[in-house]
Design an enzyme around this catalytic site. Sequence first.
Site, PDB file in Angstrom:
ATOM      1  N   MET A   5      13.084   7.800  17.629  1.00 38.96           N
ATOM      2  CA  MET A   5      13.235   6.381  17.975  1.00 38.96           C
ATOM      3  C   MET A   5      14.660   6.210  18.478  1.00 38.96           C
ATOM      4  SD  MET A   5      11.192   5.010  14.649  1.00 38.96           S
ATOM      5  CE  MET A   5      11.391   6.600  13.834  1.00 38.96           C
TER       6      MET A   5
ATOM      7  N   HIS B 235       6.628  14.294   8.506  1.00 35.48           N
ATOM      8  CA  HIS B 235       7.024  13.384   9.575  1.00 35.48           C
ATOM      9  C   HIS B 235       8.489  13.013   9.382  1.00 35.48           C
ATOM     10  CE1 HIS B 235       6.186  10.263  12.645  1.00 35.48           C
ATOM     11  NE2 HIS B 235       6.945   9.475  11.925  1.00 35.48           N
TER      12      HIS B 235
ATOM     13  N   MET C 262      16.301   7.728  13.805  1.00 40.34           N
ATOM     14  CA  MET C 262      16.648   6.391  14.305  1.00 40.34           C
ATOM     15  C   MET C 262      18.128   6.364  14.679  1.00 40.34           C
ATOM     16  SD  MET C 262      14.649   4.234  11.370  1.00 40.34           S
ATOM     17  CE  MET C 262      12.896   4.436  11.106  1.00 40.34           C
TER      18      MET C 262
ATOM     19  N   ASP D 222       1.101   5.249  12.413  1.00 41.31           N
ATOM     20  CA  ASP D 222       2.350   5.311  11.655  1.00 41.31           C
ATOM     21  C   ASP D 222       2.836   3.916  11.315  1.00 41.31           C
ATOM     22  OD1 ASP D 222       5.700   6.555  12.570  1.00 41.31           O
ATOM     23  OD2 ASP D 222       4.817   6.031  10.631  1.00 41.31           O
TER      24      ASP D 222
ATOM     25  N   MET E 290       1.813   3.075  17.066  1.00 40.60           N
ATOM     26  CA  MET E 290       2.603   2.513  15.974  1.00 40.60           C
ATOM     27  C   MET E 290       1.848   1.324  15.389  1.00 40.60           C
ATOM     28  SD  MET E 290       5.281   4.283  15.422  1.00 40.60           S
ATOM     29  CE  MET E 290       6.026   3.153  14.260  1.00 40.60           C
TER      30      MET E 290
ATOM     31  N   HIS F  95       9.877  12.316  15.048  1.00 42.89           N
ATOM     32  CA  HIS F  95       9.633  11.034  15.727  1.00 42.89           C
ATOM     33  C   HIS F  95      10.970  10.454  16.183  1.00 42.89           C
ATOM     34  CE1 HIS F  95       7.992   6.622  15.251  1.00 42.89           C
ATOM     35  NE2 HIS F  95       8.309   6.908  16.475  1.00 42.89           N
TER      36      HIS F  95
ATOM     37  N   ASP G  48      11.588  10.759  10.761  1.00 46.50           N
ATOM     38  CA  ASP G  48      11.948   9.597  11.565  1.00 46.50           C
ATOM     39  C   ASP G  48      13.423   9.626  11.945  1.00 46.50           C
ATOM     40  OD1 ASP G  48       9.695   7.945   9.478  1.00 46.50           O
ATOM     41  OD2 ASP G  48       9.470   8.060  11.666  1.00 46.50           O
TER      42      ASP G  48
ATOM     43  N   GLY H 131       4.705   6.917   4.407  1.00 45.63           N
ATOM     44  CA  GLY H 131       5.966   7.108   3.697  1.00 45.63           C
ATOM     45  C   GLY H 131       5.854   6.582   2.279  1.00 45.63           C
ATOM     46  N   THR H 132       5.960   5.259   2.144  1.00 48.64           N
ATOM     47  CA  THR H 132       5.948   4.607   0.833  1.00 48.64           C
ATOM     48  C   THR H 132       4.728   5.003   0.017  1.00 48.64           C
ATOM     49  OG1 THR H 132       6.953   2.782   2.038  1.00 48.64           O
ATOM     50  CG2 THR H 132       6.252   2.346  -0.236  1.00 48.64           C
TER      51      THR H 132
ATOM     52  N   SER I  73       6.057  10.776   5.389  1.00 54.49           N
ATOM     53  CA  SER I  73       7.278  10.469   6.136  1.00 54.49           C
ATOM     54  C   SER I  73       8.487  10.563   5.217  1.00 54.49           C
ATOM     55  CB  SER I  73       7.196   9.066   6.734  1.00 54.49           C
ATOM     56  OG  SER I  73       8.491   8.662   7.158  1.00 54.49           O
TER      57      SER I  73
HETATM   58  C1  DX5 Z   1       8.909   3.393  10.958  1.00 55.14           C
HETATM   59  C2  DX5 Z   1       8.629   4.869  10.894  1.00 55.14           C
HETATM   60  C3  DX5 Z   1       7.545   5.230   9.901  1.00 55.14           C
HETATM   61  C4  DX5 Z   1       7.831   4.809   8.466  1.00 55.14           C
HETATM   62  C5  DX5 Z   1       6.533   4.747   7.699  1.00 55.14           C
HETATM   63  O1  DX5 Z   1       9.693   3.107  12.067  1.00 55.14           O
HETATM   64  O2  DX5 Z   1       8.294   5.371  12.167  1.00 55.14           O
HETATM   65  O3  DX5 Z   1       7.293   6.631   9.963  1.00 55.14           O
HETATM   66  O4  DX5 Z   1       8.708   5.692   7.872  1.00 55.14           O
HETATM   67  O5  DX5 Z   1       6.772   4.272   6.410  1.00 55.14           O
HETATM   68  P1  DX5 Z   1       5.674   3.440   5.589  1.00 55.14           P
HETATM   69  O6  DX5 Z   1       4.487   4.369   5.413  1.00 55.14           O
HETATM   70  O7  DX5 Z   1       6.375   3.141   4.319  1.00 55.14           O
HETATM   71  O8  DX5 Z   1       5.313   2.233   6.391  1.00 55.14           O
HETATM   72 ZN    ZN Z   2       7.599   7.485  12.254  1.00 52.69          ZN
END
Ligand code: DX5
Ligand code: ZN
Length: 228
Positions: A67, A31, A35, A174, A136, A65, A33, A196-197, A6
Amino acid sequence: MIIAPSLLAADFTRLGKEAGRAQRSGADWLHLDIMDGQFVPNISFGSAVVAAVRPHAKNLFFDVHLMCGKPEILLEPFAKAGADQIIIHAELDEQVLPLIWKIKNLGKKVGLAVNPPTAITAALPFLEKIDLLLVMTVNPGFGGQSFIHECLPKIQQADAWRRGKKLNYRLEVDGGINNATVAECARAGADTFVAGTALFSQRNMGAAIKKMRKAAHDHDPAFADLKV
Ligand code: DX5
Ligand code: ZN
């Protein structure tokens, strides 16, 4: 098993290079994100950033994705920017079906996401029309959160529907995904893993992806039978 880093966890001063790093490191998808500060309490990046990143990761499948509270105005810009798949949220209720058709009409794959508080049955009316179901495993809006274990039975249910109805949508998770939680999700039936992390924080992302993919494979129920 699909591994999708991500970009939200990447170094924002060099997003193109970071997308290139994910591709060189053996990722399958990227991926992205999106927002809007309304559907979730955070703002990330828009279609201009996705378009700028696209040439740096030509071989990656772009998993966008959304949101966002008003996704209908965003579908075409993200399709033009290079999205291969667009994920919308089941919490948009009566907007979901028209959005699914709009995404299909843009020639893109369709994903449907379900937040932790939302019952997985919210996805039932759409299972035959989607390419991917995203369970999620954190409340959306931020990276670096802890995995919500109460979401595991929803993955099992989504997998049981898929087998029972002979459907072949992908089953994505995710939020809070690392080598331990990837194993639990794979055992529950997931086959697509956003992280992500756990990936962008690693200097050697290639080794991290290899390890995560192995953890998923080792706990894939389909392989478990083979091992006996
Ligand atoms: C959160 C996102 C995820 C997020 C995941 O709303 O949809 O994709 O970036 O990050 P980690 O893996 O760090 O939880
Ligand atoms: Zn996501």
